[in-house]
Scaffold this active site. Structure first.
Site, PDB file in Angstrom:
ATOM      1  N   ALA B  48       0.809  -1.226   0.000  1.00 25.46           N
ATOM      2  CA  ALA B  48       0.000   0.000   0.000  1.00 25.46           C
ATOM      3  C   ALA B  48       0.839   1.271   0.000  1.00 25.46           C
ATOM      4  CB  ALA B  48      -0.978   0.005   1.165  1.00 25.46           C
ATOM      5  N   ILE B  49       1.982   1.202  -0.639  1.00 22.22           N
ATOM      6  CA  ILE B  49       2.861   2.375  -0.704  1.00 22.22           C
ATOM      7  C   ILE B  49       2.746   3.009  -2.090  1.00 22.22           C
ATOM      8  CG2 ILE B  49       5.272   3.151  -0.638  1.00 22.22           C
ATOM      9  CD1 ILE B  49       5.763   0.851   1.349  1.00 22.22           C
ATOM     10  N   HIS B  51       4.858   4.754  -4.377  1.00 22.54           N
ATOM     11  CA  HIS B  51       6.298   4.938  -4.521  1.00 22.54           C
ATOM     12  C   HIS B  51       6.615   6.200  -5.304  1.00 22.54           C
ATOM     13  CE1 HIS B  51       7.180   1.002  -2.911  1.00 22.54           C
ATOM     14  NE2 HIS B  51       6.348   0.429  -3.759  1.00 22.54           N
ATOM     15  N   LYS B 252      13.963  -6.140  -2.783  1.00 25.23           N
ATOM     16  CA  LYS B 252      13.779  -4.828  -2.163  1.00 25.23           C
ATOM     17  C   LYS B 252      13.801  -4.948  -0.655  1.00 25.23           C
ATOM     18  CE  LYS B 252      10.990  -1.892  -5.108  1.00 25.23           C
ATOM     19  NZ  LYS B 252      10.018  -0.843  -5.084  1.00 25.23           N
ATOM     20  N   ARG B 313       2.764 -11.415  -6.333  1.00 26.16           N
ATOM     21  CA  ARG B 313       3.180 -10.466  -7.368  1.00 26.16           C
ATOM     22  C   ARG B 313       3.236 -11.207  -8.698  1.00 26.16           C
ATOM     23  NH1 ARG B 313       6.816 -10.562  -3.320  1.00 26.16           N
ATOM     24  NH2 ARG B 313       7.197  -8.734  -2.005  1.00 26.16           N
ATOM     25  N   ILE B 338       3.398  -6.196 -14.382  1.00 26.83           N
ATOM     26  CA  ILE B 338       2.992  -5.135 -13.444  1.00 26.83           C
ATOM     27  C   ILE B 338       3.114  -5.741 -12.060  1.00 26.83           C
ATOM     28  CG2 ILE B 338       1.164  -3.513 -12.848  1.00 26.83           C
ATOM     29  CD1 ILE B 338       0.234  -3.784 -15.741  1.00 26.83           C
ATOM     30  N   SER B 340       5.629  -5.029  -8.940  1.00 32.34           N
ATOM     31  CA  SER B 340       5.882  -4.565  -7.569  1.00 32.34           C
ATOM     32  C   SER B 340       5.493  -3.121  -7.330  1.00 32.34           C
ATOM     33  CB  SER B 340       7.366  -4.709  -7.223  1.00 32.34           C
ATOM     34  OG  SER B 340       7.757  -6.039  -7.416  1.00 32.34           O
ATOM     35  N   CYS B 403     -19.328  -2.482  13.873  1.00 31.94           N
ATOM     36  CA  CYS B 403     -17.945  -2.920  14.109  1.00 31.94           C
ATOM     37  C   CYS B 403     -17.404  -2.090  15.248  1.00 31.94           C
ATOM     38  CB  CYS B 403     -17.099  -2.730  12.853  1.00 31.94           C
ATOM     39  SG  CYS B 403     -15.323  -2.871  13.150  1.00 31.94           S
TER      40      CYS B 403
END
Ligand SMILES: Cc1cc2nc3c(=O)[nH]c(=O)nc-3n(C[C@H](O)[C@H](O)[C@H](O)COP(=O)(O)OP(=O)(O)OC[C@H]3O[C@@H](n4cnc5c(N)ncnc54)[C@H](O)[C@@H]3O)c2cc1C
Ligand SMILES: Cc1cc2nc3c(=O)[nH]c(=O)nc-3n(C[C@H](O)[C@H](O)[C@H](O)COP(=O)(O)OP(=O)(O)OC[C@H]3O[C@@H](n4cnc5c(N)ncnc54)[C@H](O)[C@@H]3O)c2cc1C
Lengths: 421, 479
Positions: B48-49, B51, B252, B313, B338, B340, B403
């Protein structure tokens, strides 16, 4: 915004909250209010339709609903108010409670004292880190119990249960009675986690195998659980590879422990015990915030509702006295020390006032043992001494003594469980 | 028979970003996905970064897309109401050997035109991140590395595309492509045939299978598994930045960072597999995360984990991100590799693919009435008490918390179920709202969410699934 004023506000309407409310009212508090997120009072006992409640408190064997039903009746006749379907979102350090429901929206409750009685939640698959896939069909035992007993929904047909806690064993029987096949109850320790009577009545009577010193090592299945791998564990609780065996099943139930539900308490800035995961309390069930009291499973996980009731009556009584300005003046603090084979003590400390008080300290042992002596000592004084044939982490023990017996020179009481030689 | 101008295969980050971009044109666009919900496969289980591309291979298409995409997120996250935060990353060198690598990493960033990477001393780094290994020698700071809600990114792209006319065919697996001469005439799917003027393969891990259907066999894809831990918001040891290891030749490496909702994310592993459906965590994998991340953050407490998961991936062999067109299959765009950085790159990829279609002859004017913004479901727990109260007055279901861990109300759940792209499963609700993603992992809300789904969708509880077909939650009614 909707505002309510009261003397004692009680968060949670399970057995703890109900007993605290009744006792606060009897002590003389004028307006006692229970705030409960469920649509009805009774807490977790609403889904406990099995018998086994009240054996010590009432000397009778009741079902969960019968047990709390008696408290609801009392609460009603005493004029205790309740706010149902209402979630408490926040308890501020000043004691102000913020809660929400559909009817009034955001509601502020100003109380002179607060009793926390939120109960506990279940440990999950992730807490114990079982590797494998993440299919449907993995339930905590309590969630499954709710589905079956309150929503009339069956979770599965071929069931493996991990953990020999009481809820797990009770669910093994319940599922069997509903026509499911319980393949096995798997327990990582070499002893039972729950009460022995539940093993006899829920597993042995239905020929459900109990695998001690075993654990689930992997979950298999892409959409729905297709099975689990089970292996024996060594003395360090590490799975022994060669013993791994595949158990086909469509459901894995987890009965791997309960954690006191203290999200609200944490935000309130009260001291939380790292061992019990609940608020640190004195014998008045008073937390580090003098206006906030706590009782029941939110403090420490109880196996018997009878004990919950007893400590909650104290919490309610003392919260009422606090609200009315008649709370005892504390003179000195006595720390409580866990000695040999004692995991925790509850209450966690004693705040001694002038009177000579009867104290009950509840505790759990770290490991099972036979033929032990349980002692409570303070300085040179022996406050309590009793032999026990058997102790087990799954069954809560207690010691009792009077505060007057604590020597003036001592500021500590220590409890030990030692093997007789 | 279903007909469309453009058929996109795959509703992950790539497919949905392409769909949104194409929805700016006067075109009929259809997205088909085998899953029950939009969101993809890899797109819902990653770090969820967002980059910057500082460490990409300079000059590659991947570098171009990631570097171009990063600055787009400020506006996109506002327009589509996606939780996004520029927390920044640090790359601490713990050993002397790693310290010596810093200049070359900075140089590579420069070649990728990521000019804002800065050197920081050990003292500065420890001030930024007190839980860092005190042996740190110094390191790099990459300010625009960011975090996002990956589920909402894809859902938001899809919803906005749909509002602009794109149709989504879910639970629809493409099983074949019909080739006529030098063109694809359409696709065979589990929901019947679809005639299409252009076909885009955005099938992630399975893009080689689609390519094969188009007669292209120049690569294959194997999964590279990444396992993760998510830690409780209350965990004893937290970080505020994305803390990255110095990469080795092979990987990485494993990182630790906050998630956009305040949990800690720790991982991932990188394990090459052959089995495309093996989505299982393993003891060895999880243990390796602990060993490696401790070198960066010695006090990380993995016992505070509230969940562990893994993603696959799509690793292309031979490697590299490709957007291919062909002379012998003229109306077909094939995406592959497609792997990383695809979450980040998706929004630039959308534009790139739109241009590629134009390059191969697609003619379409812009729409004059493109709707740029999307409204998210009101997020009860983020509102002020006053606004919460107003919301409840409008719709009392917002006064009912379902929740308890994440404070998600029935109002939000009901709305998610009735959105244009509806949440029809327990996981679909969870991805959109986080109900069941907190520390009790649905122990409390799970049974309630099942009942709400059954009620709102007017189906028996036995038909409520966790996600895809076959993942039933309830086996039957009690006798
Ligand atoms: C499945 C199960 C089986 C058991 N079987 C037996 C048995 O056979 N015999 C026996 O003696 N004991 C048994 N016990 C133990 C005993 O019932 C429990 O110890 C007892 O119910 C604990 O009471 P409590 O009031 O502390 O918690 P609970 O009963 O859990 O009540 C807590 C209440 O607080 C409410 N609440 C929590 N947070 C909030 C909030 N933020 N806002 C508003 N309300 C809130 C909850 O909705 C709940 O109603 C069993 C327990 C369980 C869980
Ligand atoms: C462990 C891990 C960590 C990562 N971390 C990051 C990160 O921090 N930042 C970042 O930018 N990227 C990251 N990525 C990469 C990123 O997640 C992927 O590159 C991206 O999600 C790929 O998106 P996609 O849409 O191409 O593929 P997917 O999300 O896999 O979507 C493909 C879709 O195609 C569908 N499909 C396949 N075959 C068919 C068929 N025959 N018919 C119909 N539909 C079909 C599938 O159902 C699926 O929905 C990470 C990936 C992993 C696994």
């Amino acid at each position: 915004m909707h505002n309510i004023q009261c003397d004692v506000a009680i968060i949670g309407g399970g057995p703890a909250g109900l007993a605290a409310a009744v006792s606060a009212k009897k002590q003389g508090a004028q307006k006692v209010l229970i705030i409960e997120r469920d649509t009805a009072l009774g807490g977790i006992l609403q889904q406990c339709i099995h018998p086994g409640f009240g054996l010590t408190y009432y000397n009778e064997e009741l079902t969960g609903p019968e047990y709390y039903g008696r408290f609801i009746k009392q609460a009603e006749s005493l004029g205790i108010e309740s706010l149902l379907d209402t979630m408490v979102l926040e308890v501020q350090p000043t004691g102000k409670i913020i809660c929400v429901n559909s009817k009034y929206g955001i509601t502020y409750v100003d109380a002179k004292s607060v009793v926390l009685a939120m109960g506990c939640r279940e440990r999950t698959r992730a807490n114990i880190q079982i590797p494998g896939t993440r299919p449907a069909g993995i339930y905590t035992a309590g969630a499954a119990q709710r589905l079956i007993n309150r929503q009339n929904e069956m979770v599965g047909r071929e069931i493996v249960i991990l953990g020999s806690g009481d809820i797990g064993m009770i669910m093994a029987r319940r599922l069997t009675l509903e026509g499911a096949h319980v393949v096995a109850v798997v327990e990582i320790m070499n002893y039972l986690a729950g009460l022995t009577r539940n093993r006899v009545q829920c597993l042995d009577d239905y020929d459900i195998p109990l695998l001690l010193s075993h654990t689930v090592t992997r979950i298999v299945g892409n959409e729905r659980v297709e099975g689990v791998y089970v292996a024996q564990v060594d003395e360090n609780k590490r799975p022994i590879g060669e013993t791994e065996e595949f158990y086909p099943c469509d459901t894995l139930l987890l009965s791997v422990g309960l954690i006191p539900e203290n999200e609200l308490s944490r935000a309130t800035d009260i001291e939380i015990s790292a061992v019990t995961n609940g608020p640190v309390v004195n014998q008045f069930m008073q937390t580090s915030n003098p206006a906030v009291f706590a009782c029941g499973n939110v403090v420490h996980v109880n196996d018997l509702v009878d004990n919950v009731t007893l400590e909650s009556e104290i919490a309610g009584r003392e919260a009422a006295r606090y609200a009315m300005g008649s709370f005892p003046q504390v003179k000195r603090r006595i720390s409580l020390e866990t000695g040999n084979n004692v995991r925790y003590l509850c209450p966690h400390l004693l705040d001694i006032a002038d009177m000579d008080e009867q104290i009950t300290l509840y505790f759990r042992v770290l490991a099972p043992e036979h033929n032990v002596t349980i002692t409570a000592k303070s300085g040179d004084a022996v406050l309590y001494k009793k032999k026990a044939v058997k102790v087990n982490p799954g069954e809560m023990e207690h010691v009792t003594f009077k505060t007057g017996e604590i020597p003036a020179s001592s500021d500590c009481v220590r409890v030990d469980v030692t093997k007789e030689v | 028979m279903l007909k469309t101008d453009v058929l996109i295969i795959g509703a992950g980050a790539s497919g949905c970003a392409i769909a949104r971009e194409l929805s700016k044109y006067q075109l009929d666009v259809m997205v088909a996905d085998k899953n029950e919900d939009v969101g993809g496969d890899a797109s819902k289980s990653n770090s969820a970064i967002i980059h910057t591309g500082y460490d990409a291979s300079p000059g590659t298409l991947e570098s171009q897309l990631v570097v171009a995409a990063n600055p787009m997120y400020d506006k996109l996250s506002e327009d589509l109401e996606i939780p996004f935060e520029r927390v920044g990353a640090i790359l601490p060198a713990i050993t002397d050997e790693q310290f010596e690598k810093l200049p070359s990493i900075k140089e590579k960033a420069f070649k990728n035109r990521v000019y804002d990477v800065e050197y920081k001393t050990a003292e500065q780094l420890l001030k930024m991140e007190p839980n860092l290994n005190p042996e740190v020698k110094g390191g790099l700071y990459i300010p625009r590395e960011s975090i996002i809600d990956p589920f909402l990114l894809v859902v938001a792209l899809a919803e906005n595309a749909q509002e602009n006319g794109v149709s989504f065919l879910l639970s629809t697996k493409v099983t074949g492509l019909k080739i006529e001469g030098d063109r694809i005439a359409g696709a065979e799917t589990t929901a019947g045939p679809i005639e299409a003027k252009y076909v885009i393969n955005a099938a992630g891990l399975y893009c080689d299978e689609i390519a094969h259907m188009a007669g292209k066999d120049d690569y294959y894809v194997n999964p590279r598994k990444g396992q993760f831990y998510i830690l409780d918001k209350n965990t004893s040891c937290k970080v505020e930045h994305i803390v990255l290891p110095i990469p080795t030749k092979l990987t990485k490496g494993k990182l630790m960072c906050p998630t956009i909702h305040g949990n800690m994310l720790v991982g991932p592993t990188a394990e090459d597999l052959t089995d495309k459906v093996d989505k299982s965590t393993t003891r060895e994998g999880l243990d390796s995360i602990e060993t490696d991340v401790r070198k960066l953050i010695p006090k990380v407490n993995l016992r505070d984990s509230i969940t562990q998961y893994c993603g696959l991936r799509p690793n292309r062999n031979p490697e590299g991100l490709h957007v291919d067109t062909y002379d012998d299959v003229k109306n077909y765009v094939n995406l592959s590799g497609i792997r990383s950085t695809g979450l980040t790159g998706s929004v630039a990829l959308g534009k790139y693919v739109a241009q590629t279609l134009i390059d191969i002859g697609m003619k379409a004017p812009f729409k004059t009435n493109f709707i740029e913004k999307r409204k998210n479901i009101p997020c009860f727990h983020k509102l002020s008490r006053n606004d919460q109260n107003l919301l409840i007055k409008q719709n009392p279901l917002y006064g009912k918390v379902i929740c308890r861990c994440e404070t998600i109300t029935e109002g939000e759940i009901v709305e998610a179920i009735h959105r244009p792209i509806p949440a029809r499963s327990v996981d679909a609700v969870k991805r959109r709202l986080r109900a069941g993603m907190g520390r009790c992992q649905g122990g409390f809300c799970g049974p309630r969410v099942i009942d709400i789904l059954a009620r709102e969708l007017n189906i028996p509880v036995t038909e409520v699934n966790k996600n895809n077909k076959g993942s039933y939650m309830i086996a039957g009614k009690v006798r």
